[in-house]
Design an enzyme around this catalytic site. Sequence first.
Site, PDB file in Angstrom:
ATOM      1  N   CYS A  20     -12.060 -16.923 -19.240  1.00 51.06           N
ATOM      2  CA  CYS A  20     -12.762 -16.907 -20.527  1.00 51.06           C
ATOM      3  C   CYS A  20     -13.883 -15.880 -20.553  1.00 51.06           C
ATOM      4  O   CYS A  20     -14.143 -15.262 -21.589  1.00 51.06           O
ATOM      5  CB  CYS A  20     -13.309 -18.297 -20.840  1.00 51.06           C
ATOM      6  SG  CYS A  20     -12.009 -19.479 -21.261  1.00 51.06           S
TER       7      CYS A  20
ATOM      8  N   GLU B 271     -12.975 -21.746 -25.150  1.00 47.98           N
ATOM      9  CA  GLU B 271     -13.691 -20.581 -25.649  1.00 47.98           C
ATOM     10  C   GLU B 271     -12.754 -19.665 -26.431  1.00 47.98           C
ATOM     11  O   GLU B 271     -13.127 -19.121 -27.473  1.00 47.98           O
ATOM     12  CB  GLU B 271     -14.327 -19.809 -24.485  1.00 47.98           C
ATOM     13  CG  GLU B 271     -15.403 -20.582 -23.747  1.00 47.98           C
ATOM     14  CD  GLU B 271     -14.872 -21.403 -22.574  1.00 47.98           C
ATOM     15  OE1 GLU B 271     -15.630 -21.643 -21.638  1.00 47.98           O
ATOM     16  OE2 GLU B 271     -13.682 -21.810 -22.599  1.00 47.98           O
TER      17      GLU B 271
END
EC number: 3.5.4.5
Length: 294
Positions: A132, A104
Amino acid sequence: MHPRFQTAFAQLADNLQSALAPILADHHFPAMLTAEQVSTLKNTAGLDEDALAFALLPLAAACARTDLSHFNVGAIARGVSGNWYFGANMEFLGATMQQTVHAEQSAISHAWLRGEKGLAAVTVNYTPCGHCRQFMNELNSGLDLRIHLPGRAPHTLRDYLPDAFGPKDLEIKTLLMDEQDHGFTLTGDTLTQAAITAANKSHMPYSHSPSGVALECKDGRIFTGSYAENAAFNPTLPPLQGALNLLSLNGYDYADIQRAILAEKGDAALIQWDATAATLKALGCHNIDRVLLG
């Protein structure tokens, strides 16, 4: 086509293969799709936007560099511009685990460094880890960012990060992906100026320690990374990782790097030099310079 895509490409539907083949033909395909390309792929394959993103996830995951875990994660950041940006996790043998880039982070940094102004959604093939989720909370899209996972209904970051702590709790107004220019004067050769330009783009409201990295490949191509801080500190992405991420996503290898420059302030509260030099040396690059921001 870069060899890393061949297995995933072969598993795509025939009509999607036909539409993607000319896009992927370049060995240095930039791992992004323009809004026009996305529209063409949707129409050709007969897929809506979400279904197309899921279909393309294996191509994003094929960009992973996982010499340690051998666990490939792919992500696609969908920009408000309509452009899509691939991302994948990166691990660096010989460095520390803290240098790892999550998928991500890879996709989001990719979008940011290409000038995207905000994200509408992130599609990823595994549930985002807490690291993330916190990284995404630094974005100007905030908790409204849509997250799409295979086999699940789409949810917002707010659903994945309840009772969130973020930049607004610290009264930070300028967020990651907001336009920033810290105004340091460009000096030196092309590579040095690229590093300073990257430092000017830094998101560093907590330490006020701007930094940028520029990597020059043997064919003259230059990739840059800007420092991206996080309210929770640990999910911060160093500038070297941003540059290495772009380099790898564009089909280059670490052995292609012939020169690297870090731009930072010599009296900054946080210094990137030691970690940057150590990681680059672990990857085989020893031609490393530092320019001090004035």
